[in-house]
Write a protein that holds these residues in place. Structure first.
Motif, PDB file in Angstrom:
ATOM      1  N   LEU A 124      43.576  31.522  33.554  1.00 52.13           N
ATOM      2  CA  LEU A 124      42.782  30.758  34.521  1.00 52.13           C
ATOM      3  C   LEU A 124      43.480  29.435  34.818  1.00 52.13           C
ATOM      4  N   THR A 125      43.337  28.983  36.054  1.00 53.37           N
ATOM      5  CA  THR A 125      43.928  27.708  36.477  1.00 53.37           C
ATOM      6  C   THR A 125      42.876  26.896  37.219  1.00 53.37           C
ATOM      7  N   GLY A 126      42.838  25.600  36.937  1.00 53.66           N
ATOM      8  CA  GLY A 126      41.857  24.755  37.617  1.00 53.66           C
ATOM      9  C   GLY A 126      41.946  23.311  37.178  1.00 53.66           C
ATOM     10  N   ARG A 127      40.788  22.643  37.158  1.00 59.74           N
ATOM     11  CA  ARG A 127      40.689  21.220  36.825  1.00 59.74           C
ATOM     12  C   ARG A 127      39.908  21.050  35.521  1.00 59.74           C
ATOM     13  N   VAL A 128      40.324  20.108  34.722  1.00 61.20           N
ATOM     14  CA  VAL A 128      39.623  19.791  33.471  1.00 61.20           C
ATOM     15  C   VAL A 128      38.886  18.472  33.657  1.00 61.20           C
ATOM     16  N   ARG A 129      37.575  18.512  33.443  1.00 63.41           N
ATOM     17  CA  ARG A 129      36.749  17.315  33.581  1.00 63.41           C
ATOM     18  C   ARG A 129      36.259  16.780  32.240  1.00 63.41           C
ATOM     19  N   LYS A 130      36.461  17.553  31.207  1.00 56.27           N
ATOM     20  CA  LYS A 130      36.035  17.112  29.878  1.00 56.27           C
ATOM     21  C   LYS A 130      37.042  17.634  28.867  1.00 56.27           C
ATOM     22  N   LEU A 131      37.516  16.758  28.010  1.00 50.88           N
ATOM     23  CA  LEU A 131      38.479  17.150  26.981  1.00 50.88           C
ATOM     24  C   LEU A 131      38.204  16.330  25.727  1.00 50.88           C
ATOM     25  N   ILE A 132      37.830  17.018  24.658  1.00 48.63           N
ATOM     26  CA  ILE A 132      37.545  16.350  23.390  1.00 48.63           C
ATOM     27  C   ILE A 132      38.294  17.071  22.273  1.00 48.63           C
ATOM     28  N   HIS A 133      38.408  16.418  21.141  1.00 50.95           N
ATOM     29  CA  HIS A 133      39.001  17.058  19.968  1.00 50.95           C
ATOM     30  C   HIS A 133      38.148  16.725  18.752  1.00 50.95           C
ATOM     31  N   TYR A 134      38.147  17.637  17.786  1.00 40.90           N
ATOM     32  CA  TYR A 134      37.338  17.457  16.586  1.00 40.90           C
ATOM     33  C   TYR A 134      37.969  18.260  15.448  1.00 40.90           C
ATOM     34  N   PRO A 135      37.648  17.908  14.212  1.00 40.51           N
ATOM     35  CA  PRO A 135      38.236  18.625  13.064  1.00 40.51           C
ATOM     36  C   PRO A 135      37.751  20.072  13.016  1.00 40.51           C
ATOM     37  N   ALA A 136      38.653  20.958  12.683  1.00 35.80           N
ATOM     38  CA  ALA A 136      38.285  22.367  12.523  1.00 35.80           C
ATOM     39  C   ALA A 136      37.542  22.557  11.204  1.00 35.80           C
ATOM     40  N   GLY A 175      42.515  12.913  24.559  1.00 41.32           N
ATOM     41  CA  GLY A 175      41.574  13.169  25.639  1.00 41.32           C
ATOM     42  C   GLY A 175      42.226  12.971  26.998  1.00 41.32           C
ATOM     43  N   LEU A 176      41.408  12.853  28.017  1.00 40.29           N
ATOM     44  CA  LEU A 176      41.929  12.642  29.364  1.00 40.29           C
ATOM     45  C   LEU A 176      42.640  11.294  29.449  1.00 40.29           C
ATOM     46  N   PRO A 177      43.658  11.180  30.291  1.00 41.93           N
ATOM     47  CA  PRO A 177      44.353   9.894  30.442  1.00 41.93           C
ATOM     48  C   PRO A 177      43.386   8.781  30.824  1.00 41.93           C
ATOM     49  N   LYS A 178      43.692   7.576  30.374  1.00 41.09           N
ATOM     50  CA  LYS A 178      42.827   6.436  30.660  1.00 41.09           C
ATOM     51  C   LYS A 178      42.737   6.198  32.165  1.00 41.09           C
ATOM     52  N   GLY A 179      41.533   5.904  32.603  1.00 37.32           N
ATOM     53  CA  GLY A 179      41.314   5.633  34.018  1.00 37.32           C
ATOM     54  C   GLY A 179      41.080   6.867  34.861  1.00 37.32           C
ATOM     55  N   THR A 180      41.068   8.043  34.240  1.00 43.08           N
ATOM     56  CA  THR A 180      40.827   9.278  34.987  1.00 43.08           C
ATOM     57  C   THR A 180      39.678  10.041  34.348  1.00 43.08           C
ATOM     58  N   ASP A 181      38.920  10.726  35.180  1.00 44.38           N
ATOM     59  CA  ASP A 181      37.834  11.559  34.668  1.00 44.38           C
ATOM     60  C   ASP A 181      38.054  13.032  34.983  1.00 44.38           C
ATOM     61  N   VAL A 182      39.218  13.358  35.558  1.00 39.01           N
ATOM     62  CA  VAL A 182      39.551  14.748  35.856  1.00 39.01           C
ATOM     63  C   VAL A 182      41.065  14.868  35.999  1.00 39.01           C
ATOM     64  N   ILE A 183      41.612  15.989  35.537  1.00 39.06           N
ATOM     65  CA  ILE A 183      43.031  16.290  35.744  1.00 39.06           C
ATOM     66  C   ILE A 183      43.132  17.677  36.368  1.00 39.06           C
ATOM     67  N   ASP A 184      44.061  17.807  37.286  1.00 40.30           N
ATOM     68  CA  ASP A 184      44.228  19.063  38.018  1.00 40.30           C
ATOM     69  C   ASP A 184      45.476  19.792  37.528  1.00 40.30           C
ATOM     70  N   HIS A 185      45.657  21.005  38.042  1.00 38.15           N
ATOM     71  CA  HIS A 185      46.829  21.832  37.731  1.00 38.15           C
ATOM     72  C   HIS A 185      46.914  22.142  36.229  1.00 38.15           C
ATOM     73  N   VAL A 186      45.793  22.562  35.671  1.00 39.99           N
ATOM     74  CA  VAL A 186      45.734  22.954  34.260  1.00 39.99           C
ATOM     75  C   VAL A 186      45.599  24.473  34.189  1.00 39.99           C
ATOM     76  N   THR A 187      46.427  25.100  33.368  1.00 42.81           N
ATOM     77  CA  THR A 187      46.410  26.554  33.208  1.00 42.81           C
ATOM     78  C   THR A 187      46.179  26.900  31.744  1.00 42.81           C
ATOM     79  N   VAL A 188      45.378  27.929  31.522  1.00 45.38           N
ATOM     80  CA  VAL A 188      45.097  28.369  30.162  1.00 45.38           C
ATOM     81  C   VAL A 188      45.148  29.892  30.118  1.00 45.38           C
ATOM     82  N   THR A 189      45.737  30.422  29.055  1.00 48.11           N
ATOM     83  CA  THR A 189      45.776  31.867  28.815  1.00 48.11           C
ATOM     84  C   THR A 189      45.193  32.128  27.435  1.00 48.11           C
ATOM     85  N   GLY A 190      44.169  32.963  27.384  1.00 43.54           N
ATOM     86  CA  GLY A 190      43.538  33.231  26.096  1.00 43.54           C
ATOM     87  C   GLY A 190      42.577  34.401  26.175  1.00 43.54           C
TER      88      GLY A 190
END
Length: 313
Positions: A124-136, A175-190
């Motif tokens: 899938l390819t699209g835009r990411v509006r939320k990106l967080i990380h946490y301990p597994a 997380g997302l770069p500072k000053g941005t709330d969305v990044i485009d051209h993101v692709t994921v395969t899973g």
């Protein structure tokens, strides 16, 4: 004796061909397993969709096993398998089978036919509006950190795909770069793990949960020199345009002024001052005529008096 030897040879051939037949049977049972590195979809049969508390305890072993498997296999192989799966899906749908160039809306198809995609690789390819990380959580594969991205594709109509992976580009580690709330051209395969329940602002909703090895982000490169040159050209064009409009307006005003002056001059030349003096002359004639008209009755009176004088005689 000969029959015994023939029997041995036949048995040996059967033993040699047995694995091939077994592999052929497996391939016919699951045509979506074209590569040895792709997991069998049957592993996901016990995964429960739309479970209100996310991942069940009995699903966590498979959850981390899939993430470990993705981390150990090449992204190129994963993409090839995902492309093969997509082509197989197209062959099942008459419209897309007859029109190879017609794009299959993948997100709606996954959303409506999740059982068809569960346990299979997709891209899938699209835009990411939320990106967080946490301990597994504690696991036997040494996975320490998980990254969760909410991906929106062009055909998802503001519905997210929840992606959990073990790696992201260095720019996205926090997380997302500072000053941005969305990044485009993101692709994921899973792998589609399950249909995941989440709480939205207005209600409880469902989204596909994809387990992936990593996120691919290809930000658009801005050509600063080209942008500066374009800005200069645009500014120059705008200045020329404004100057042209101002000159055209000045030219029009000059022509209008000349026209008014010429018209005024023509009007002055057509005026006759003799005509302006003629009314007093006419006024002088009128009293004279009036005097003559007054004198006429006197003449009549004289003649009448004379006639009166003659009558008595």
């Amino acid at each position: 004796m000969h029959s015994y030897i023939k029997s041995l040879i036949l048995a040996a051939l059967c033993c040699a061909l047995a694995p091939a037949f077994t592999q052929a049977d497996e391939a016919s049972e699951d045509p979506f397993k074209p590569f040895p590195d792709q997991l069998a979809p049957s592993l996901f049969n016990e995964v429960e969709d739309k479970y209100e508390f996310g991942i069940r305890a009995e699903e966590k072993a498979l959850y981390y096993y899939v993430l470990k498997h993705l981390r150990e296999t090449s992204l190129q192989d994963q993409k090839q398998a995902a492309q093969f799966n997509l082509q197989q899906r197209r062959s099942e749908l008459k419209t897309f089978k007859e029109h190879p160039k017609l794009k299959l809306p993948l997100f709606p198809d996954i959303f409506k036919n999740s059982n068809r995609y569960k346990g299979r690789l997709v891209t899938l390819t699209g835009r990411v509006r939320k990106l967080i990380h946490y301990p597994a959580e504690k696991n036997e594969y040494g996975i320490k950190t998980l990254y969760e991205a909410w991906l929106f594709t062009d055909d998802s109509q503001q519905n997210p795909t929840v992606v959990v992976c073990t790696d992201v580009p260095p720019e996205l580690k926090d997380g997302l770069p500072k000053g941005t709330d969305v990044i485009d051209h993101v692709t994921v395969t899973g792998y589609l793990f399950k249909m995941y329940v989440y709480n939205a602002q207005d209600a409880t909703r469902v989204a596909p949960l994809i387990l992936a090895g990593q996120l691919e982000w290809t930000p658009q490169v801005v050509d600063e020199k080209g942008s500066l040159l374009f800005s200069q050209i645009l500014a120059g064009t705008l200045i020329i345009l404004i100057a042209g409009v101002a000159f055209a307006m000045w030219k029009a005003s000059q022509k209008d002024k000349q026209f008014r002056e010429a018209r005024l001059k023509t009007s002055e030349e057509q005026v006759s001052f003799n005509q302006l003096e003629s009314p007093p002359a006419a006024t002088q004639v009128e009293p004279k005529l009036a005097a003559e008209s007054k004198s006429e009755p006197k003449t009549e009176s004289k003649s009448e008096s004379k006639s009166d004088d003659k009558t008595p005689e």
